[in-house]
Design a protein around this motif. Structure first.
Motif, PDB file in Angstrom:
ATOM      1  N   GLU A 137       0.843  -1.192   0.000  1.00 43.63           N
ATOM      2  CA  GLU A 137       0.000   0.000   0.000  1.00 43.63           C
ATOM      3  C   GLU A 137       0.880   1.243   0.000  1.00 43.63           C
ATOM      4  N   VAL A 138       0.328   2.337  -0.519  1.00 44.05           N
ATOM      5  CA  VAL A 138       1.030   3.622  -0.515  1.00 44.05           C
ATOM      6  C   VAL A 138       0.155   4.648   0.196  1.00 44.05           C
ATOM      7  N   PRO A 139       0.764   5.578   0.951  1.00 42.37           N
ATOM      8  CA  PRO A 139      -0.038   6.555   1.672  1.00 42.37           C
ATOM      9  C   PRO A 139      -0.487   7.740   0.822  1.00 42.37           C
ATOM     10  N   GLN A 140       0.074   7.851  -0.385  1.00 39.59           N
ATOM     11  CA  GLN A 140      -0.251   8.981  -1.250  1.00 39.59           C
ATOM     12  C   GLN A 140      -0.157   8.539  -2.700  1.00 39.59           C
ATOM     13  N   LEU A 141      -0.995   9.133  -3.554  1.00 43.84           N
ATOM     14  CA  LEU A 141      -1.042   8.752  -4.966  1.00 43.84           C
ATOM     15  C   LEU A 141      -1.416   9.957  -5.803  1.00 43.84           C
ATOM     16  N   LYS A 142      -0.787  10.087  -6.971  1.00 44.09           N
ATOM     17  CA  LYS A 142      -1.159  11.133  -7.926  1.00 44.09           C
ATOM     18  C   LYS A 142      -1.965  10.503  -9.057  1.00 44.09           C
ATOM     19  N   ILE A 143      -3.118  11.089  -9.351  1.00 43.63           N
ATOM     20  CA  ILE A 143      -3.893  10.742 -10.539  1.00 43.63           C
ATOM     21  C   ILE A 143      -3.708  11.898 -11.515  1.00 43.63           C
ATOM     22  N   GLU A 144      -3.163  11.573 -12.685  1.00 39.27           N
ATOM     23  CA  GLU A 144      -2.907  12.614 -13.672  1.00 39.27           C
ATOM     24  C   GLU A 144      -4.205  13.176 -14.239  1.00 39.27           C
ATOM     25  N   ALA A 145      -4.144  14.422 -14.660  1.00 37.63           N
ATOM     26  CA  ALA A 145      -5.289  15.088 -15.280  1.00 37.63           C
ATOM     27  C   ALA A 145      -5.827  14.251 -16.440  1.00 37.63           C
ATOM     28  N   ASN A 146      -7.138  14.243 -16.592  1.00 38.05           N
ATOM     29  CA  ASN A 146      -7.862  13.639 -17.718  1.00 38.05           C
ATOM     30  C   ASN A 146      -7.858  12.120 -17.764  1.00 38.05           C
ATOM     31  N   LEU A 147      -7.400  11.445 -16.705  1.00 39.37           N
ATOM     32  CA  LEU A 147      -7.483   9.980 -16.671  1.00 39.37           C
ATOM     33  C   LEU A 147      -8.807   9.566 -16.048  1.00 39.37           C
ATOM     34  N   TRP A 148      -9.420   8.519 -16.610  1.00 40.61           N
ATOM     35  CA  TRP A 148     -10.611   7.943 -15.988  1.00 40.61           C
ATOM     36  C   TRP A 148     -10.167   7.163 -14.761  1.00 40.61           C
ATOM     37  N   PHE A 149     -10.828   7.397 -13.610  1.00 40.63           N
ATOM     38  CA  PHE A 149     -10.469   6.654 -12.410  1.00 40.63           C
ATOM     39  C   PHE A 149     -11.661   6.507 -11.483  1.00 40.63           C
ATOM     40  N   GLY A 150     -11.553   5.509 -10.600  1.00 35.73           N
ATOM     41  CA  GLY A 150     -12.571   5.249  -9.595  1.00 35.73           C
ATOM     42  C   GLY A 150     -11.918   4.583  -8.404  1.00 35.73           C
ATOM     43  N   ALA A 151     -12.718   4.301  -7.376  1.00 35.41           N
ATOM     44  CA  ALA A 151     -12.156   3.703  -6.163  1.00 35.41           C
ATOM     45  C   ALA A 151     -13.213   2.884  -5.442  1.00 35.41           C
ATOM     46  N   LYS A 152     -12.725   1.926  -4.655  1.00 37.21           N
ATOM     47  CA  LYS A 152     -13.591   1.148  -3.765  1.00 37.21           C
ATOM     48  C   LYS A 152     -12.746   0.678  -2.594  1.00 37.21           C
ATOM     49  N   ILE A 153     -13.435   0.308  -1.516  1.00 39.87           N
ATOM     50  CA  ILE A 153     -12.743  -0.200  -0.339  1.00 39.87           C
ATOM     51  C   ILE A 153     -12.294  -1.626  -0.611  1.00 39.87           C
ATOM     52  N   LEU A 154     -11.054  -1.905  -0.341  1.00 36.01           N
ATOM     53  CA  LEU A 154     -10.528  -3.254  -0.490  1.00 36.01           C
ATOM     54  C   LEU A 154     -11.286  -4.170   0.471  1.00 36.01           C
TER      55      LEU A 154
END
Length: 159
Positions: free
Chosen positions: A97-114
């Motif tokens: 796991e990482v405590p921080q993450l960069k999502i670049e502009a204009n990328l499709w992304f989503g999230a859910k709880i593991l």
């Protein structure tokens, strides 16, 4: 702590992509973008997901940094160069796991709880600052046409 208590304590509101949020910072400084739009230099929010809820595929026109605070690890998925990428946001570095993450502009992304149980509390900062004019929720049919090989994950993270 129960996620409902956190929602109450932090005064979080429902977010259109799913989950809850509250803006905690908006810089007073502004800047002009290439198209002439004016945005604040930076913004920050608290963001909370609970149980099986998801942050649906969306994209914004700025880079976004995610910072893990507490709860369960958050699985963040994004599409870059036609390929699916998955990152676990959390505090267990020994488990990848990482405590921080960069999502670049204009990328499709989503999230859910593991694992789909509990909650995840994170912060997100956006620079240039977030504006709902720069926010786009994914259309399932459009994404399926563009990325047919990612059908399963697109169906999971869209309505």
């Amino acid at each position: 702590m129960d996620y409902k208590k956190l929602v109450d304590i932090l005064k979080l509101e429902p977010h259109p992509e799913g989950g809850y949020f509250k803006e905690t910072y908006r810089s007073e400084q502004t800047l002009a973008l290439e198209g002439g739009e004016v945005r604040n230099v930076s913004t920050a929010i608290y963001y909370l997901l609970e149980n099986k809820k998801k942050s649906s595929f969306h994209r914004i026109k700025s880079d976004e940094l995610w910072f893990f605070h507490q709860g369960e690890p958050l699985e963040i998925v994004f599409i870059k160069n036609g390929e699916l990428h998955t990152v676990l946001l959390g505090n267990s570095l020994e488990n990848g796991e990482v405590p921080q993450l960069k999502i670049e502009a204009n990328l499709w992304f989503g999230a859910k709880i593991l694992g789909g149980n509990g909650y995840s509390l994170v912060s997100c900062t956006v620079a240039p600052g977030f504006d709902f004019l720069d926010f786009e929720l994914a259309d399932r049919d459009v994404l399926l046409q563009e990325y047919p090989s990612l059908k399963e994950v697109i169906e999971e993270f869209t309505h």
